[in-house]
Motif scaffolding. Structure first.
Motif, PDB file in Angstrom:
ATOM      1  N   VAL A  27       1.920 -23.781  59.065  1.00 40.95           N
ATOM      2  CA  VAL A  27       3.212 -23.290  58.556  1.00 40.95           C
ATOM      3  C   VAL A  27       3.332 -21.879  59.214  1.00 40.95           C
ATOM      4  O   VAL A  27       2.273 -20.988  59.219  1.00 40.95           O
ATOM      5  N   ARG A  28       4.479 -21.409  59.746  1.00 41.93           N
ATOM      6  CA  ARG A  28       4.698 -19.899  60.122  1.00 41.93           C
ATOM      7  C   ARG A  28       4.582 -19.153  59.108  1.00 41.93           C
ATOM      8  O   ARG A  28       5.272 -19.092  58.082  1.00 41.93           O
ATOM      9  N   GLY A  29       4.023 -17.975  59.486  1.00 46.40           N
ATOM     10  CA  GLY A  29       3.724 -16.887  58.310  1.00 46.40           C
ATOM     11  C   GLY A  29       4.436 -15.587  59.165  1.00 46.40           C
ATOM     12  O   GLY A  29       5.222 -15.789  60.109  1.00 46.40           O
ATOM     13  N   PRO A  30       4.468 -14.357  58.465  1.00 51.86           N
ATOM     14  CA  PRO A  30       5.044 -13.264  58.997  1.00 51.86           C
ATOM     15  C   PRO A  30       4.515 -12.766  60.228  1.00 51.86           C
ATOM     16  O   PRO A  30       3.463 -12.979  60.338  1.00 51.86           O
TER      17      PRO A  30
ATOM     18  N   GLY B  43       7.454 -20.561  54.082  1.00 53.21           N
ATOM     19  CA  GLY B  43       7.063 -20.490  55.522  1.00 53.21           C
ATOM     20  C   GLY B  43       7.669 -21.717  55.948  1.00 53.21           C
ATOM     21  O   GLY B  43       7.758 -22.967  55.505  1.00 53.21           O
ATOM     22  N   ARG B  44       7.997 -21.770  57.449  1.00 55.78           N
ATOM     23  CA  ARG B  44       8.649 -22.827  58.164  1.00 55.78           C
ATOM     24  C   ARG B  44       7.601 -23.976  58.765  1.00 55.78           C
ATOM     25  O   ARG B  44       6.763 -23.238  59.314  1.00 55.78           O
ATOM     26  N   GLU B  45       7.594 -24.938  58.639  1.00 52.40           N
ATOM     27  CA  GLU B  45       6.365 -25.963  59.023  1.00 52.40           C
ATOM     28  C   GLU B  45       6.759 -25.990  60.774  1.00 52.40           C
ATOM     29  O   GLU B  45       7.899 -26.434  60.880  1.00 52.40           O
TER      30      GLU B  45
ATOM     31  N   LYS C 276      -0.860 -20.353  51.457  1.00 49.75           N
ATOM     32  CA  LYS C 276       0.097 -20.829  52.339  1.00 49.75           C
ATOM     33  C   LYS C 276       1.275 -19.990  52.364  1.00 49.75           C
ATOM     34  O   LYS C 276       1.766 -19.540  50.949  1.00 49.75           O
ATOM     35  N   PRO C 277       2.053 -19.536  53.208  1.00 51.56           N
ATOM     36  CA  PRO C 277       3.142 -18.450  53.144  1.00 51.56           C
ATOM     37  C   PRO C 277       4.254 -19.025  52.225  1.00 51.56           C
ATOM     38  O   PRO C 277       4.526 -20.163  52.567  1.00 51.56           O
TER      39      PRO C 277
ATOM     40  N   ILE D  68       0.116 -17.565  61.760  1.00 51.13           N
ATOM     41  CA  ILE D  68       0.304 -18.918  61.404  1.00 51.13           C
ATOM     42  C   ILE D  68      -0.962 -19.540  60.232  1.00 51.13           C
ATOM     43  O   ILE D  68      -1.980 -19.037  60.464  1.00 51.13           O
TER      44      ILE D  68
END
Length: 470
Positions: A146-149, A283-285, A279-280, A153
């Motif tokens: 998952v994409r974080g800030p 967040g975008r997978e 998990k953010p 990741i």
């Protein structure tokens, strides 16, 4: 006579002759008509009438009523075999046995089948039935990123502890999903963003602590019989190849470090050491791989008696049941699930789902009920329990047993082994090709290891296979 008169006369003669010919044909029933030379048909018979109803005569039954107080006798041959096994000094002083016909469910013989005893790894049958019955055979476990800030990741564990370090194998259960494949997906997504350097976190919060059960023998942990139970691992946390090698103390961290290596090979630089994080939110997978379906996972842990994977599956049942995904929650969840499936769990207690810990108690009758469910065609979803058990002389933990026995290939059973505990629960075909279901639990075996009680149990099952008892 004029010509006209001759023509008229001739015409009349033709008509007369033709009429005579038709009458003659009609008389012989050659053409339709009312004239016939046949005898007239006889008058029809009168319509039959049914006889009047009469009172029935008194009948004498061929069999008298059965005495409801009369005991149901066990099959003498099978009971003699059970008695002989129980008295065998190799079995020790605490033995529970039950044998039944799979088709009818009739119990053929037994010895204290309602008394609870230490099940060892036969307890895995509870987890197998519970998971397939509640979750279904097609469930898979995701491992995602998952994409974080910023440039962060997060690797998120979904319970797959059998990840491959590199490419996954779609035909395998172990290593079905691979971190190499996941890294390839993530690298492409990052490169599309223009990102080439990331910080890597990992989230294994799906399962609760502790990761090691306090009921487990430290020697078993040190021997590699089990790994810490986490939501993320490569090759069940094995440090080196083999059946029982040492295990990483933090499987999730080890998996994250492996993933960082795969990302580097895919062209993404990982800044620093992976760290445990959440998990953010939102967040975008950007990548995901899936484990083998649950039926294959169940088949795997029954065949190999894998303690760690059994504990993982019990936590999935606990999550489904709304219980904590822990040792206690998993054990409670699987027992509750089989009770819902119709199994009498009176007298049963589990301290873990794998049977490795000290303190679990199951009656042979409970295991018999599980085996009958798994072998019942009406419960096809449980088929992988019946087919997933090791086959005598051929597969899994029975591959080195029954090799010289006439029952080789006819026995499918779950083994159980702990110090002073030897168990076997499964099915065998007898001489009449009837399937018998049997459970043997011995939890006070003499010193000397597993060889003696195993030999006694295997001889018992071999004799069952040749007895024509069904």
């Amino acid at each position: 006579m004029t010509t006209a008169a001759r023509v008229v006369g001739t015409g009349l003669l033709v008509v007369v002759l033709a009429g005579a010919a038709y009458v003659t044909a009609d008389a012989y029933d050659v053409v339709p008509g009312m004239v016939t030379l046949q005898e007239p048909p006889p008058d029809p018979l009168s319509f039959p009438t049914a006889p009047g109803a009469v009172e029935p005569t008194t009948t004498v039954p061929a069999l008298t009523d059965l005495d409801p107080q009369a005991p149901v006798p066990a099959d003498a041959k099978v009971q003699a075999l059970v008695d002989g096994l129980v008295k065998d000094p190799r079995m020790g002083t605490s033995v529970g046995v039950v044998v039944a016909d799979q088709l009818t469910g009739d119990v053929l013989a037994g010895h204290l089948p309602e008394d609870g005893r230490t099940p060892a790894s036969t307890a895995k049958l509870v987890t197998a039935i519970a998971s397939l019955d509640t979750l279904g055979p097609d469930v898979t476990l995701p491992t995602s990123v998952v994409r974080g800030p910023g440039s962060s990741i997060v690797l998120v564990g979904g319970g797959d502890m059998m990840l491959a370090a590199g490419a996954g194998d779609p035909d395998a259960v172990e290593g079905h999903a691979g971190l190499g494949d996941l890294a390839t997906q993530v690298a492409k997504a990052l490169q599309l963003e223009g990102v080439t350097t990331v910080s890597l976190g990992f989230d294994d919060s799906l399962f609760a602590s502790p990761t090691l059960s306090p009921t487990w023998n430290p020697a078993d942990i040190a021997a590699g019989f089990v790994a810490p139970v986490t939501a993320l691992a490569v090759d069940t946390a094995k440090i080196s190849p083999g059946e029982y090698p040492p295990r990483y103390p933090d499987p999730s961290l080890a998996a994250a470090k492996t993933f960082a290596q795969r990302l580097t090979e895919a062209g993404i630089t990982v800044d620093g050491t992976p760290s445990r994080t959440g998990k953010p939110e939102g967040g975008r997978e950007i990548g995901v791989v899936q484990s083998a379906p649950l039926d294959g996972i169940v088949h795997h842990f029954l065949d190999t008696s894998d303690n760690t994977i059994t504990e993982v599956v019990s936590r999935l049942v606990a999550i489904h049941e709304g219980l904590p995904p822990s040792f206690e929650g998993g054990a409670t969840a699987v027992l509750h699930a089989v009770a819902v499936a119709g199994i009498d769990t009176h007298g049963a207690h589990l301290v873990d789902a794998s049977g490795l810990g000290a303190g679990s108690v199951l009656p042979p009758d409970l295991l018999l009920g599980l085996l009958r469910l798994a072998t019942d065609p009406a419960h096809g979803v449980l088929r992988d329990v019946a087919t997933g058990m090791p086959i005598g002389g051929l597969t899994g933990t029975l591959s080195d047993r029954y090799t010289q026995s006439s029952a080789r290939g006819l026995v499918r059973a779950k083994t159980g082994s702990l110090p002073h505990v030897t168990a076997l629960a499964g099915t065998v075909l007898d001489a009449d090709a009837r399937q018998l279901v049997f459970v043997v639990l011995a939890d006070a075996t003499p010193d000397g290891g597993q060889w003696g009680p195993r030999a006694a149990i295997d001889a018992f099952v071999t004799t069952l296979s040749g007895c024509g008892c069904g």
